[in-house]
Motif scaffolding. Sequence first.
Motif, PDB file in Angstrom:
ATOM      1  N   SER A   1       6.481   1.323   1.982  1.00 36.96           N
ATOM      2  CA  SER A   1       5.597   0.496   3.024  1.00 36.96           C
ATOM      3  C   SER A   1       4.810   1.317   3.720  1.00 36.96           C
ATOM      4  CB  SER A   1       6.606  -0.239   3.940  1.00 36.96           C
ATOM      5  OG  SER A   1       5.767  -0.933   4.853  1.00 36.96           O
TER       6      SER A   1
ATOM      7  N   ILE B   1      -2.310   4.272   3.203  1.00 37.72           N
ATOM      8  CA  ILE B   1      -3.393   4.469   2.003  1.00 37.72           C
ATOM      9  C   ILE B   1      -4.323   3.135   2.165  1.00 37.72           C
ATOM     10  CG2 ILE B   1      -3.939   3.889  -0.315  1.00 37.72           C
ATOM     11  CD1 ILE B   1      -1.564   5.466  -1.203  1.00 37.72           C
ATOM     12  N   THR B   2      -3.898   2.011   2.528  1.00 34.07           N
ATOM     13  CA  THR B   2      -4.585   0.830   2.753  1.00 34.07           C
ATOM     14  C   THR B   2      -4.890   0.586   4.108  1.00 34.07           C
ATOM     15  OG1 THR B   2      -2.695  -0.753   3.032  1.00 34.07           O
ATOM     16  CG2 THR B   2      -3.702  -0.391   0.715  1.00 34.07           C
ATOM     17  N   LEU B   3      -4.885   1.360   5.024  1.00 36.26           N
ATOM     18  CA  LEU B   3      -5.156   0.952   6.467  1.00 36.26           C
ATOM     19  C   LEU B   3      -4.498  -0.125   7.140  1.00 36.26           C
ATOM     20  CD1 LEU B   3      -8.859   2.415   6.241  1.00 36.26           C
ATOM     21  CD2 LEU B   3      -7.046   3.672   6.745  1.00 36.26           C
TER      22      LEU B   3
ATOM     23  N   VAL C   1       0.723  -8.023   3.221  1.00 37.82           N
ATOM     24  CA  VAL C   1       0.699  -8.366   2.092  1.00 37.82           C
ATOM     25  C   VAL C   1       2.157  -8.384   1.742  1.00 37.82           C
ATOM     26  CG1 VAL C   1       0.489  -8.110  -0.417  1.00 37.82           C
ATOM     27  CG2 VAL C   1      -1.528  -7.953   1.044  1.00 37.82           C
ATOM     28  N   TYR C   2       3.016  -7.418   2.355  1.00 40.02           N
ATOM     29  CA  TYR C   2       4.420  -6.974   1.878  1.00 40.02           C
ATOM     30  C   TYR C   2       5.157  -8.200   2.367  1.00 40.02           C
ATOM     31  CZ  TYR C   2       6.853  -2.565   0.301  1.00 40.02           C
ATOM     32  OH  TYR C   2       7.480  -2.062  -0.159  1.00 40.02           O
TER      33      TYR C   2
ATOM     34  N   ILE D   1      -3.724  -2.738   5.793  1.00 44.85           N
ATOM     35  CA  ILE D   1      -3.607  -4.043   5.062  1.00 44.85           C
ATOM     36  C   ILE D   1      -2.358  -4.506   4.204  1.00 44.85           C
ATOM     37  CG2 ILE D   1      -5.072  -5.258   3.386  1.00 44.85           C
ATOM     38  CD1 ILE D   1      -7.311  -3.975   4.289  1.00 44.85           C
ATOM     39  N   SER D   2      -1.699  -3.516   3.673  1.00 43.56           N
ATOM     40  CA  SER D   2      -0.567  -3.892   3.112  1.00 43.56           C
ATOM     41  C   SER D   2       0.464  -4.576   3.961  1.00 43.56           C
ATOM     42  CB  SER D   2       0.011  -2.263   2.447  1.00 43.56           C
ATOM     43  OG  SER D   2       0.461  -1.648   3.320  1.00 43.56           O
ATOM     44  N   TRP D   3       0.524  -3.949   5.134  1.00 46.25           N
ATOM     45  CA  TRP D   3       1.504  -4.816   6.183  1.00 46.25           C
ATOM     46  C   TRP D   3       1.208  -6.451   6.155  1.00 46.25           C
ATOM     47  CZ3 TRP D   3       3.726  -1.397  10.074  1.00 46.25           C
ATOM     48  CH2 TRP D   3       4.590  -1.832  10.736  1.00 46.25           C
TER      49      TRP D   3
ATOM     50  N   LEU E   1       1.887   2.922   1.326  1.00 42.69           N
ATOM     51  CA  LEU E   1       0.971   1.896   1.353  1.00 42.69           C
ATOM     52  C   LEU E   1       0.010   1.683   2.481  1.00 42.69           C
ATOM     53  CD1 LEU E   1       2.754  -0.749  -1.208  1.00 42.69           C
ATOM     54  CD2 LEU E   1       0.752   1.108  -1.546  1.00 42.69           C
ATOM     55  N   SER E   2       0.753   1.470   3.644  1.00 39.50           N
ATOM     56  CA  SER E   2      -0.035   1.126   4.731  1.00 39.50           C
ATOM     57  C   SER E   2      -1.111   2.332   5.331  1.00 39.50           C
ATOM     58  CB  SER E   2       1.155   0.903   6.033  1.00 39.50           C
ATOM     59  OG  SER E   2       1.675   2.218   6.388  1.00 39.50           O
TER      60      SER E   2
END
Length: 79
Positions: free
Chosen positions: A42, A48-50, A56-57, A52-54, A45-46
Amino acid sequence: MKFMNKENEYTEEVSSLVWLWVLLFGMFYFAVKGVWRHVLISLILSMITLGISWLVYPFFAKGIMRKHYLRMGWVEVPE
């Protein structure tokens, strides 16, 4: 969801609102629950995606928690 440790019969309950807790607290929820693999994933990914993954997770949080307990040898208790 409830899970029972077969060795000592300790029961742990995972809230049905696990998605909400992950949405609000993100990787910190996994850290409290001891799911260190997903804390690191997490975090990476957070970055890398700035962040946004927060968002989706949380859709995968219930499955992540289920797999975590089953991998540790716990048994899911029917409700």
